[in-house]
Design a protein around this motif. Sequence first.
Motif, PDB file in Angstrom:
ATOM      1  N   HIS A 162       2.858   3.250 -19.197  1.00 42.27           N
ATOM      2  CA  HIS A 162       2.814   1.860 -18.821  1.00 42.27           C
ATOM      3  C   HIS A 162       1.378   1.594 -18.034  1.00 42.27           C
ATOM      4  N   LEU A 163       1.156   2.457 -16.938  1.00 42.28           N
ATOM      5  CA  LEU A 163      -0.048   1.775 -16.092  1.00 42.28           C
ATOM      6  C   LEU A 163      -1.185   1.986 -16.810  1.00 42.28           C
ATOM      7  N   VAL A 164      -1.253   3.098 -17.632  1.00 43.89           N
ATOM      8  CA  VAL A 164      -2.627   3.527 -18.327  1.00 43.89           C
ATOM      9  C   VAL A 164      -2.684   2.289 -19.513  1.00 43.89           C
TER      10      VAL A 164
ATOM     11  N   LEU B   8       2.051  -1.000  -5.797  1.00 47.88           N
ATOM     12  CA  LEU B   8       2.339   0.293  -5.294  1.00 47.88           C
ATOM     13  C   LEU B   8       2.244   1.425  -6.283  1.00 47.88           C
ATOM     14  N   ALA B   9       2.932   1.220  -7.392  1.00 46.66           N
ATOM     15  CA  ALA B   9       2.441   2.248  -8.481  1.00 46.66           C
ATOM     16  C   ALA B   9       1.112   2.504  -8.800  1.00 46.66           C
TER      17      ALA B   9
ATOM     18  N   GLY C 129       5.785   4.315  -1.679  1.00 47.03           N
ATOM     19  CA  GLY C 129       5.591   3.018  -1.278  1.00 47.03           C
ATOM     20  C   GLY C 129       7.021   2.491  -0.646  1.00 47.03           C
ATOM     21  N   LEU C 130       6.877   1.403   0.135  1.00 44.90           N
ATOM     22  CA  LEU C 130       7.730   0.660   0.666  1.00 44.90           C
ATOM     23  C   LEU C 130       8.128  -0.904   0.470  1.00 44.90           C
TER      24      LEU C 130
ATOM     25  N   ALA D   4       0.759  -1.198   0.019  1.00 42.69           N
ATOM     26  CA  ALA D   4      -0.110   0.068  -0.128  1.00 42.69           C
ATOM     27  C   ALA D   4       0.806   1.213   0.094  1.00 42.69           C
ATOM     28  N   ALA D   5       0.294   2.120  -0.705  1.00 44.42           N
ATOM     29  CA  ALA D   5       1.126   3.676  -0.809  1.00 44.42           C
ATOM     30  C   ALA D   5       0.419   4.429   0.192  1.00 44.42           C
ATOM     31  N   PHE D   6       1.569   5.613   0.652  1.00 45.68           N
ATOM     32  CA  PHE D   6       1.033   6.659   1.590  1.00 45.68           C
ATOM     33  C   PHE D   6       1.516   7.789   1.040  1.00 45.68           C
TER      34      PHE D   6
END
Length: 294
Positions: free
Chosen positions: A273-275, A167-168, A151-152, A141-143
Amino acid sequence: MGPVRLGAVAAHFGRDVDRTLAKLEAMVAGARRDGVDLLVLPGATIGGYVPDLQFPWASGLSRTEGVQDLPPAFALDAEVVQRVCALAGDLVLCFGFCELEDGLRYNTAVCVTGDGVLGRHRKVHQPLGEYAAYAAGDRFAAFDTPVGRMGLLVDYDKTFPESARALALDGAEVVAALSAWPASVTNRAERLTDDRQSRLFDIYDAARAAENQIVWVSSNQTGVFGDLRFLGQAKVVGPGGQTLARTGTKGGMASVELDVEVEVARARRLLHHLVERRPAAYGAVAHGEGLRHG
Protein backbone atom coordinates in the motif's frame (compact mmCIF):
# COMPACT_ATOMS: atom_id res chain seq x y z
CA MET A 1 15.69 -9.76 14.45
CA GLY A 2 13.43 -12.79 14.87
CA PRO A 3 10.24 -13.29 16.90
CA VAL A 4 9.33 -10.89 19.71
CA ARG A 5 6.51 -10.98 22.23
CA LEU A 6 4.25 -7.93 22.21
CA GLY A 7 1.95 -7.06 25.10
CA ALA A 8 -0.91 -4.54 25.16
CA VAL A 9 -2.29 -3.63 28.58
CA ALA A 10 -5.81 -2.71 29.67
CA ALA A 11 -5.70 -1.27 33.20
CA HIS A 12 -6.87 1.57 35.39
CA PHE A 13 -4.50 4.35 36.45
CA GLY A 14 -5.40 7.39 38.52
CA ARG A 15 -3.82 10.36 40.27
CA ASP A 16 -1.80 8.49 42.91
CA VAL A 17 1.68 8.36 41.37
CA ASP A 18 3.28 6.26 44.13
CA ARG A 19 0.51 3.69 43.85
CA THR A 20 0.97 3.63 40.09
CA LEU A 21 4.72 3.03 40.39
CA ALA A 22 4.09 0.10 42.74
CA LYS A 23 1.52 -1.28 40.32
CA LEU A 24 3.94 -0.90 37.42
CA GLU A 25 6.66 -2.75 39.29
CA ALA A 26 4.43 -5.81 39.62
CA MET A 27 3.11 -5.44 36.07
CA VAL A 28 6.55 -5.21 34.48
CA ALA A 29 7.84 -8.13 36.58
CA GLY A 30 4.92 -10.25 35.37
CA ALA A 31 5.50 -9.26 31.76
CA ARG A 32 9.17 -10.11 32.08
CA ARG A 33 8.28 -13.56 33.46
CA ASP A 34 5.99 -14.05 30.46
CA GLY A 35 8.83 -13.24 28.07
CA VAL A 36 7.35 -9.95 26.84
CA ASP A 37 9.76 -7.82 24.79
CA LEU A 38 7.46 -4.81 24.17
CA LEU A 39 4.93 -3.77 26.82
CA VAL A 40 2.47 -1.01 25.89
CA LEU A 41 0.67 0.61 28.82
CA PRO A 42 -2.39 2.87 28.50
CA GLY A 43 -2.38 6.58 27.87
CA ALA A 44 -2.11 8.74 30.99
CA THR A 45 -0.43 5.92 32.92
CA ILE A 46 1.31 8.30 35.32
CA GLY A 47 -1.18 10.62 37.01
CA GLY A 48 -4.30 9.62 35.10
CA TYR A 49 -6.45 11.51 32.61
CA VAL A 50 -8.91 14.40 32.90
CA PRO A 51 -12.21 13.58 34.67
CA ASP A 52 -14.41 15.39 32.15
CA LEU A 53 -13.74 15.81 28.42
CA GLN A 54 -16.22 18.61 27.87
CA PHE A 55 -15.20 20.92 30.74
CA PRO A 56 -11.83 19.77 32.12
CA TRP A 57 -10.91 23.30 33.11
CA ALA A 58 -13.86 23.82 35.49
CA SER A 59 -14.62 20.47 37.07
CA GLY A 60 -13.03 17.99 39.38
CA LEU A 61 -13.72 14.77 41.19
CA SER A 62 -15.12 16.96 43.96
CA ARG A 63 -17.60 18.46 41.45
CA THR A 64 -16.93 21.84 43.05
CA GLU A 65 -17.34 24.66 40.55
CA GLY A 66 -14.04 26.24 39.59
CA VAL A 67 -11.95 23.42 41.06
CA GLN A 68 -9.55 21.87 38.59
CA ASP A 69 -8.56 18.24 38.69
CA LEU A 70 -5.86 18.05 36.06
CA PRO A 71 -3.14 15.36 35.90
CA PRO A 72 0.16 16.20 37.59
CA ALA A 73 2.73 17.29 35.00
CA PHE A 74 6.38 16.22 34.81
CA ALA A 75 9.37 17.14 32.68
CA LEU A 76 10.72 14.44 30.38
CA ASP A 77 13.81 14.11 32.61
CA ALA A 78 11.84 14.06 35.87
CA GLU A 79 12.61 11.48 38.54
CA VAL A 80 9.32 9.65 37.95
CA VAL A 81 10.19 9.06 34.30
CA GLN A 82 13.67 7.87 35.28
CA ARG A 83 12.11 5.44 37.76
CA VAL A 84 9.94 3.93 35.03
CA CYS A 85 13.00 3.60 32.79
CA ALA A 86 14.76 1.73 35.59
CA LEU A 87 11.74 -0.57 35.97
CA ALA A 88 11.78 -1.30 32.24
CA GLY A 89 15.34 -2.59 32.22
CA ASP A 90 15.75 -4.68 29.07
CA LEU A 91 12.04 -4.43 28.19
CA VAL A 92 10.83 -1.87 25.67
CA LEU A 93 8.11 -0.08 27.64
CA CYS A 94 5.60 2.49 26.39
CA PHE A 95 3.58 4.61 28.81
CA GLY A 96 1.71 7.89 28.94
CA PHE A 97 1.97 10.93 31.20
CA CYS A 98 1.33 14.65 31.29
CA GLU A 99 4.57 16.26 30.13
CA LEU A 100 5.57 19.75 31.20
CA GLU A 101 7.87 21.89 29.06
CA ASP A 102 8.20 25.68 28.96
CA GLY A 103 5.02 26.08 30.96
CA LEU A 104 2.95 23.98 28.57
CA ARG A 105 1.32 20.64 29.38
CA TYR A 106 1.18 17.85 26.78
CA ASN A 107 -0.63 14.53 26.64
CA THR A 108 2.50 12.53 25.93
CA ALA A 109 3.47 8.92 25.19
CA VAL A 110 7.06 7.79 25.62
CA CYS A 111 8.93 4.63 24.75
CA VAL A 112 11.74 3.70 27.12
CA THR A 113 14.19 1.03 28.21
CA GLY A 114 16.63 1.00 31.10
CA ASP A 115 18.94 3.07 28.88
CA GLY A 116 16.47 5.96 28.74
CA VAL A 117 13.89 7.47 26.39
CA LEU A 118 13.87 6.00 22.86
CA GLY A 119 10.97 7.99 21.46
CA ARG A 120 8.30 10.52 22.43
CA HIS A 121 4.98 11.62 20.95
CA ARG A 122 2.80 14.51 22.04
CA LYS A 123 -0.87 14.01 21.19
CA VAL A 124 -1.75 16.09 18.15
CA HIS A 125 -5.54 15.73 17.79
CA GLN A 126 -7.69 17.00 20.65
CA PRO A 127 -11.37 16.11 21.14
CA LEU A 128 -13.97 18.36 22.75
CA GLY A 129 -12.48 20.50 25.53
CA GLU A 130 -9.14 18.71 25.86
CA TYR A 131 -7.36 21.79 24.52
CA ALA A 132 -8.03 23.42 27.89
CA ALA A 133 -6.04 20.74 29.71
CA TYR A 134 -3.21 20.10 27.24
CA ALA A 135 -1.30 21.83 24.48
CA ALA A 136 -1.24 20.02 21.14
CA GLY A 137 1.75 18.29 19.59
CA ASP A 138 2.67 19.03 16.00
CA ARG A 139 4.46 16.03 14.46
CA PHE A 140 4.61 12.28 13.94
CA ALA A 141 7.99 10.56 13.81
CA ALA A 142 9.20 6.95 13.97
CA PHE A 143 12.26 5.81 15.94
CA ASP A 144 14.42 2.71 16.30
CA THR A 145 14.09 0.28 19.22
CA PRO A 146 15.34 -3.20 20.11
CA VAL A 147 12.04 -4.62 18.78
CA GLY A 148 12.21 -2.73 15.47
CA ARG A 149 11.30 0.68 14.13
CA MET A 150 8.27 2.04 15.96
CA GLY A 151 5.87 4.93 16.18
CA LEU A 152 3.60 6.22 18.96
CA LEU A 153 0.07 7.63 18.92
CA VAL A 154 -2.15 8.89 21.73
CA ASP A 155 -5.85 7.90 21.64
CA TYR A 156 -7.76 10.36 19.36
CA ASP A 157 -4.77 10.51 17.00
CA LYS A 158 -5.73 7.10 15.60
CA THR A 159 -9.08 8.47 14.37
CA PHE A 160 -7.13 10.26 11.65
CA PRO A 161 -5.59 7.98 8.96
CA GLU A 162 -2.85 10.52 8.30
CA SER A 163 -1.37 9.93 11.76
CA ALA A 164 -0.56 6.24 11.27
CA ARG A 165 0.30 6.79 7.60
CA ALA A 166 2.92 9.40 8.54
CA LEU A 167 4.56 6.90 10.91
CA ALA A 168 4.46 4.08 8.36
CA LEU A 169 6.03 6.32 5.72
CA ASP A 170 8.77 7.08 8.25
CA GLY A 171 9.53 3.37 8.42
CA ALA A 172 7.53 2.29 11.47
CA GLU A 173 6.57 -1.40 11.30
CA VAL A 174 5.07 -1.36 14.80
CA VAL A 175 2.77 1.37 16.10
CA ALA A 176 1.90 1.57 19.78
CA ALA A 177 -1.42 3.38 20.20
CA LEU A 178 -1.81 4.38 23.86
CA SER A 179 -5.30 5.37 24.92
CA ALA A 180 -7.45 6.70 27.71
CA TRP A 181 -10.48 6.15 25.47
CA PRO A 182 -13.89 6.46 27.15
CA ALA A 183 -17.36 5.34 26.19
CA SER A 184 -19.51 7.94 24.43
CA VAL A 185 -20.06 11.01 26.59
CA THR A 186 -23.16 12.09 24.65
CA ASN A 187 -24.99 8.81 23.93
CA ARG A 188 -24.05 6.22 26.52
CA ALA A 189 -25.05 2.59 26.11
CA GLU A 190 -25.91 0.41 29.10
CA ARG A 191 -23.26 -2.14 28.11
CA LEU A 192 -19.76 -1.04 27.12
CA THR A 193 -19.67 -3.60 24.31
CA ASP A 194 -22.69 -1.90 22.71
CA ASP A 195 -21.25 1.58 22.95
CA ARG A 196 -20.59 3.54 19.75
CA GLN A 197 -17.08 4.42 20.86
CA SER A 198 -16.39 0.76 21.61
CA ARG A 199 -17.13 -0.13 17.99
CA LEU A 200 -15.08 2.77 16.66
CA PHE A 201 -12.11 1.88 18.87
CA ASP A 202 -11.98 -1.61 17.33
CA ILE A 203 -12.58 -0.35 13.79
CA TYR A 204 -9.74 2.16 13.98
CA ASP A 205 -7.33 -0.43 15.37
CA ALA A 206 -8.04 -2.85 12.53
CA ALA A 207 -8.19 -0.23 9.78
CA ARG A 208 -4.97 1.58 10.69
CA ALA A 209 -3.05 -1.71 10.80
CA ALA A 210 -4.48 -2.95 7.50
CA GLU A 211 -4.15 0.37 5.65
CA ASN A 212 -0.46 0.56 6.41
CA GLN A 213 0.30 -3.18 6.65
CA ILE A 214 1.92 -2.78 10.06
CA VAL A 215 1.67 -4.40 13.49
CA TRP A 216 -0.60 -2.40 15.78
CA VAL A 217 -0.38 -2.59 19.59
CA SER A 218 -3.35 -0.86 21.20
CA SER A 219 -3.65 -0.24 24.96
CA ASN A 220 -6.38 1.48 26.93
CA GLN A 221 -7.52 2.50 30.38
CA THR A 222 -10.31 0.63 32.18
CA GLY A 223 -12.77 1.51 34.92
CA VAL A 224 -14.23 4.90 35.81
CA PHE A 225 -12.51 8.21 36.43
CA GLY A 226 -14.63 11.28 37.07
CA ASP A 227 -17.39 11.30 34.45
CA LEU A 228 -15.52 9.00 32.08
CA ARG A 229 -15.99 5.24 31.73
CA PHE A 230 -13.07 3.66 29.88
CA LEU A 231 -13.43 0.84 27.37
CA GLY A 232 -10.42 -1.44 27.84
CA GLN A 233 -10.24 -3.56 24.65
CA ALA A 234 -6.44 -3.70 24.48
CA LYS A 235 -5.24 -5.71 21.49
CA VAL A 236 -2.48 -6.65 19.08
CA VAL A 237 -3.48 -6.44 15.41
CA GLY A 238 -1.53 -7.95 12.54
CA PRO A 239 -0.68 -6.18 9.27
CA GLY A 240 -3.71 -7.72 7.57
CA GLY A 241 -6.07 -6.15 10.10
CA GLN A 242 -6.60 -9.40 12.00
CA THR A 243 -6.82 -9.28 15.80
CA LEU A 244 -4.15 -11.62 17.14
CA ALA A 245 -4.86 -11.16 20.86
CA ARG A 246 -7.19 -8.95 22.89
CA THR A 247 -8.62 -8.22 26.31
CA GLY A 248 -12.20 -7.44 27.19
CA THR A 249 -13.46 -4.38 29.05
CA LYS A 250 -11.70 -5.38 32.28
CA GLY A 251 -8.00 -5.26 33.07
CA GLY A 252 -5.55 -7.66 31.48
CA MET A 253 -2.85 -8.03 28.87
CA ALA A 254 -3.21 -9.10 25.25
CA SER A 255 0.01 -10.83 24.25
CA VAL A 256 1.31 -12.53 21.12
CA GLU A 257 4.68 -13.63 19.75
CA LEU A 258 5.49 -12.90 16.12
CA ASP A 259 8.28 -11.94 13.77
CA VAL A 260 7.39 -8.36 12.86
CA GLU A 261 9.63 -8.15 9.79
CA VAL A 262 8.34 -11.45 8.41
CA GLU A 263 4.68 -10.59 9.01
CA VAL A 264 4.97 -7.12 7.46
CA ALA A 265 6.89 -8.47 4.46
CA ARG A 266 4.28 -11.19 3.95
CA ALA A 267 1.45 -8.66 4.01
CA ARG A 268 3.25 -6.46 1.45
CA ARG A 269 4.44 -9.24 -0.84
CA LEU A 270 1.82 -8.71 -3.58
CA LEU A 271 0.03 -5.52 -2.57
CA HIS A 272 2.26 -2.87 -1.00
CA HIS A 273 0.00 0.00 0.00
CA LEU A 274 2.73 2.50 0.78
CA VAL A 275 4.48 1.94 -2.55
CA GLU A 276 1.25 1.93 -4.56
CA ARG A 277 -0.05 5.26 -3.30
CA ARG A 278 -0.69 8.00 -5.90
CA PRO A 279 -0.13 11.25 -3.96
CA ALA A 280 -0.42 13.44 -7.04
CA ALA A 281 -4.02 12.31 -7.48
CA TYR A 282 -5.00 13.29 -3.96
CA GLY A 283 -4.32 16.95 -4.62
CA ALA A 284 -5.67 19.44 -2.13
CA VAL A 285 -7.22 16.69 -0.02
CA ALA A 286 -3.76 15.59 1.08
CA HIS A 287 -3.13 19.06 2.49
CA GLY A 288 -6.58 19.67 3.97
CA GLU A 289 -7.44 22.32 1.40
CA GLY A 290 -10.87 22.81 -0.09
CA LEU A 291 -12.67 21.50 3.00
CA ARG A 292 -16.39 22.25 2.83
CA HIS A 293 -18.60 22.85 5.88
CA GLY A 294 -22.37 22.59 6.00
